[in-house]
Every structure is written in C-alpha cells, then in structure tokens.
Design a protein around this motif. Sequence first.
Motif, PDB file in Angstrom:
ATOM      1  N   VAL A  79      -7.668  -4.577   3.770  1.00 28.31           N
ATOM      2  CA  VAL A  79      -6.781  -4.226   2.669  1.00 28.31           C
ATOM      3  C   VAL A  79      -7.440  -3.109   1.878  1.00 28.31           C
ATOM      4  CG1 VAL A  79      -5.678  -5.035   0.557  1.00 28.31           C
ATOM      5  CG2 VAL A  79      -5.760  -6.511   2.561  1.00 28.31           C
ATOM      6  N   TYR A  80      -6.628  -2.154   1.413  1.00 30.65           N
ATOM      7  CA  TYR A  80      -7.142  -0.992   0.708  1.00 30.65           C
ATOM      8  C   TYR A  80      -6.592  -0.922  -0.705  1.00 30.65           C
ATOM      9  CZ  TYR A  80      -8.069   0.474   5.510  1.00 30.65           C
ATOM     10  OH  TYR A  80      -8.495   0.532   6.815  1.00 30.65           O
ATOM     11  N   LEU A  81      -7.346  -0.289  -1.567  1.00 28.86           N
ATOM     12  CA  LEU A  81      -6.876   0.071  -2.894  1.00 28.86           C
ATOM     13  C   LEU A  81      -7.218   1.538  -3.120  1.00 28.86           C
ATOM     14  CD1 LEU A  81      -5.532  -1.015  -5.510  1.00 28.86           C
ATOM     15  CD2 LEU A  81      -7.850  -1.262  -6.427  1.00 28.86           C
ATOM     16  N   GLN A  82      -6.210   2.389  -3.029  1.00 35.65           N
ATOM     17  CA  GLN A  82      -6.385   3.808  -3.301  1.00 35.65           C
ATOM     18  C   GLN A  82      -6.240   4.027  -4.793  1.00 35.65           C
ATOM     19  OE1 GLN A  82      -7.087   6.457  -1.144  1.00 35.65           O
ATOM     20  NE2 GLN A  82      -7.327   7.596  -3.060  1.00 35.65           N
ATOM     21  N   MET A  83      -7.257   4.603  -5.412  1.00 38.91           N
ATOM     22  CA  MET A  83      -7.291   4.796  -6.851  1.00 38.91           C
ATOM     23  C   MET A  83      -7.356   6.286  -7.144  1.00 38.91           C
ATOM     24  SD  MET A  83      -9.903   1.737  -7.981  1.00 38.91           S
ATOM     25  CE  MET A  83     -11.300   2.554  -7.205  1.00 38.91           C
ATOM     26  N   ASN A  84      -6.311   6.805  -7.761  1.00 36.00           N
ATOM     27  CA  ASN A  84      -6.230   8.207  -8.126  1.00 36.00           C
ATOM     28  C   ASN A  84      -6.193   8.353  -9.641  1.00 36.00           C
ATOM     29  OD1 ASN A  84      -6.012   8.928  -5.367  1.00 36.00           O
ATOM     30  ND2 ASN A  84      -3.783   8.711  -5.429  1.00 36.00           N
TER      31      ASN A  84
END
Length: 128
Positions: A79-84
């Motif tokens: 599972v990923y969490l892309q944080m921009n």
Amino acid sequence: QVQLVESGGGLVQAGGSLRLSCAASGRTLGDYPMGWFRQAPGKEREFVAFISWNGGTTYYADSVKGRFTISRANAKNTVYLQMNSLKAEDTAFYYCAADRDSNYLLPQVLLTSEYDYWGQGTQVTVSS
C-alpha cells in the motif's frame, strides 16, 4: 496474520513530495482494508487515509485532501501513500495498519481501535 513494514520516510523541504510504502511479508495484504495514520510529538495519533481491500473506496482526512493519495498494489502486497505539497505540519511518524474486518464503515475506519495490525512506522520531516 499480517506483518507490515513502512518505508519511504525522510526529510523534505516544504512543497516537496514523498511516497511512503507499506509492505506485507506474505500474500494476504489484499484481503484487508488498510489505513494510514500519523503521530507528531506530543500529539494524538490521527487518521490520514483509508483504502478498501479492492481499492474501490478511499477516505482522507480534511487536512490532506487534494495533497495525499492512497493506493494499493495487491499483487505486490503493498500500500502506498503519495504525499505532495508537503507542509511543516505534516511532520510526524507515519504508520500503516490493516483491518481484519471485511467492512469499511464510517466512522470506524477513522479510529485507531478499528485496526488489528500495525507497522513500526516511518518518520517524515518537512522543513520550512
């Protein structure tokens, strides 16, 4: 049943991006809804994002909507969490968690008590 390991944290300047990963040791991660939480020093652990077992349903904390994206690759048990557009207030220790229950109802998925398996976390520090 599920062992979780977070990675991808680090130091980033405000406005930058990071992608966190949460990997399971086996092939069972796809069976579970998953959540991301974070905890800053002196603060309570708070909900960040949720994704259902098949990725069809997601929820985000108001503080990260439009900036963070949760996704999953069940074939990779990840599972990923892309944080921009990271902000200084995003600085925290980030945890992923798995829910043994097959349902994903509000507000239960927003609560730490809903989740049965937790990783050890990864530190995210955003400098200003």
